[in-house]
Design an enzyme around this catalytic site. Structure first.
Site, PDB file in Angstrom:
ATOM      1  N   ARG A 248       0.869  -1.175   0.000  1.00  9.79           N
ATOM      2  CA  ARG A 248       0.000   0.000   0.000  1.00  9.79           C
ATOM      3  C   ARG A 248       0.905   1.224   0.000  1.00  9.79           C
ATOM      4  NH1 ARG A 248      -2.990   0.963   5.376  1.00  9.79           N
ATOM      5  NH2 ARG A 248      -1.511   2.681   5.576  1.00  9.79           N
ATOM      6  N   HIS A 252      -3.715   4.899   4.642  1.00  9.66           N
ATOM      7  CA  HIS A 252      -4.930   4.079   4.546  1.00  9.66           C
ATOM      8  C   HIS A 252      -6.015   4.800   3.754  1.00  9.66           C
ATOM      9  CE1 HIS A 252      -8.325   1.544   5.646  1.00  9.66           C
ATOM     10  NE2 HIS A 252      -8.947   2.618   6.110  1.00  9.66           N
ATOM     11  N   TYR A 261       2.892   5.747  11.908  1.00  8.44           N
ATOM     12  CA  TYR A 261       3.054   4.323  12.230  1.00  8.44           C
ATOM     13  C   TYR A 261       3.905   3.540  11.228  1.00  8.44           C
ATOM     14  CZ  TYR A 261      -0.860   3.970   8.875  1.00  8.44           C
ATOM     15  OH  TYR A 261      -1.659   4.075   7.762  1.00  8.44           O
TER      16      TYR A 261
END
Length: 333
Positions: A248, A252, A261
Site C-alpha cells: 500500500r 490508509h 506508524y
C-alpha cells in the site's frame, strides 16, 4: 520480473499490453482523485496504489460475461479491467446521480455495476465475502456456468463474515474465489499485531480448501493462480483462498497519516517492488514494449483521466426528492 515456478501463460502480446494499460490507467486515475480531494471536490479517497498488478492479473483470468465480482474499496484496477470505465469510476468518486453503483449515495470507492456483474459493496468490511458466496451459491443452484471472485484486505479476514463465508462455501462446494490483497496493514496495525499466522492462506486448512500464496507485484503469477482457481470452481470442486502479498503506497485513506506508524524507509523499500514499474521492465526485456509505446500510452491515459474528470465534474448531483428511492418499498406485492 522473477517468474513463479511452473508458470505457463496463454496471454498474447495484445492481452499483455492491455494488462499494463489498466495498471497505468488505475495509477493515474487514483492520483487525479487525490488531487480532487485536496481541492475539496472528492470527499474521501481510499487508494489502490501498489495493488494494481494483482488486481489486473486477477481480472484478466475471469470472464466478465459469465463471472461476477464482489470487490472491496481498493479495487479500482480490478473493476476497470473487468469492464467499468474511468467515467463510471469518477461518477462514483464525485457522488453524481449517474453513478452506476448507487446513484451517488454510497461513499467513494464502493464500486458497483449490475450491468457489468459487479456487486456494490457495503461499508462494513468482509460483508462482500458473504455476499459473493451467496451469488456463487445462487449461480450453482440455477446451473449458471460462472464463478464469483470476492476480494478483501488481510485485516478483514479477522471478521466473522469471512470465516462464515468460507465454511459455507467449502461445505457446499460453492464456485467462488476469495482473494486476499495483503498489503501488510489493517489501517495502522501491522500484520504481526493482527494475527499469529504468517500467511492468511494457511487459514484455508481449517475449511478443507486450497490456500495459495502469490506475489502480488507479479500480475502474471496472479493471473495463473486465479485461472487455476476458476477452473477448479467450474469443475464443481469448490472455493480457493488466494493470498496476494502486496503493498500500500499511500496512507490508509485521505483521513489518515501513515507517517505516525510506518517509517519512510519501509515505504521506500516497498516502492522498489512497484508492479507497474516491474511489469513495464519485463515487457521491455521481452521486447514487447518500448519508449514509443510508453509515450503513446501515457498520452492516451492522461486524456482518459482528463475526460473522466471533466465528465463527472459536469454531471448532475442526485435530487433531494430521490433520497428514499430504493430504501423503502412503494407498494406491497
Amino acid at each position: 520480473m522473477p517468474r513463479e515456478k511452473g508458470l505457463t501463460l496463454d496471454l498474447d502480446a495484445d492481452r499483455l499490453h492491455s494488462m499494463y494499460y489498466y495498471m497505468v490507467l488505475s495509477r493515474e486515475l487514483d492520483r487525479r482523485i487525490w488531487i480532487l480531494n485536496r481541492q475539496g471536490k472528492s470527499a474521501f479517497v481510499i487508494s489502490g496504489q501498489g495493488q494494481e498488478g494483482l488486481q489486473v492479473g486477477a481480472a484478466m483470468a475471469l470472464n466478465p460475461k459469465t463471472d461476477w465480482l464482489a470487490p472491496y474499496y481498493r479495487d479500482m484496477a480490478l473493476v476497470m479491467a473487468f469492464g467499468m470505465t474511468p467515467r463510471e469510476v469518477m461518477l462514483g468518486q464525485l457522488g453524481r446521480a449517474a453513478d452506476p453503483g448507487s446513484g451517488g449515495r454510497q461513499m467513494p470507492s464502493h464500486y458497483g455495476h449490475s450491468g457489468k456483474h459487479i456487486l456494490t459493496g457495503s461499508s462494513p468490511v468482509a460483508t462482500q465475502v458473504t455476499h459473493g458466496v451467496g451469488i456463487a451459491w445462487a449461480m450453482r443452484i440455477k446451473g449458471e456456468n460462472g464463478v464469483v471472485l470476492t476480494s478483501l484486505g488481510e485485516g478483514s479476514t479477522n471478521q466473522g463474515e469471512f470465516h462464515e463465508a468460507l465454511n459455507f462455501a467449502a461445505v457446499h462446494h460453492v464456485p467462488v474465489i476469495i482473494l486476499v490483497e495483503n498489503n501488510g496493514y489493517s489501517i495502522s496495525v501491522p500484520q504481526s499485531r493482527e494475527m499469529a499466522v504468517r500467511d492468511v492462506a494457511s487459514r484455508a486448512q481449517g475449511y478443507g480448501i486450497p490456500g495459495v500464496v502469490v506475489q502480488g507485484s507479479d500480475p502474471l503469477a496472479v493471473y495463473q493462480v486465479v485461472a487455476q482457481a476458476r477452473e477448479r470452481a467450474l469443475k464443481g470442486l469448490g472455493p480457493t483462498l488466494i493470498e496476494a502479498k502486496t503493498h500500500r503506497f499511500t496512507a490508509h485513506s485521505s483521513d489518515d497519516d501513515d507517517r505516525s506508524y510506518r517509517s519512510r524507509e519501509e515505504l521506500q523499500e516497498e516502492l522498489r517492488d512497484d508492479a507497474v514499474v516491474r511489469f513495464r521492465e519485463w515487457l521491455e526485456q521481452e521486447r514487447l514494449w518500448d519508449q514509443e509505446k510508453e509515450d503513446a500510452l501515457l498520452k492516451r491515459v492522461r486524456h482518459e483521466v482528463d475526460d473522466a474528470t471533466d465528465y463527472a465534474d459536469a454531471a448532475a448531483l442526485p435530487q433531494a426528492e430521490s433520497i428514499y428511492d430504493h430504501v423503502y418499498g412503494s407498494s406491497l406485492a
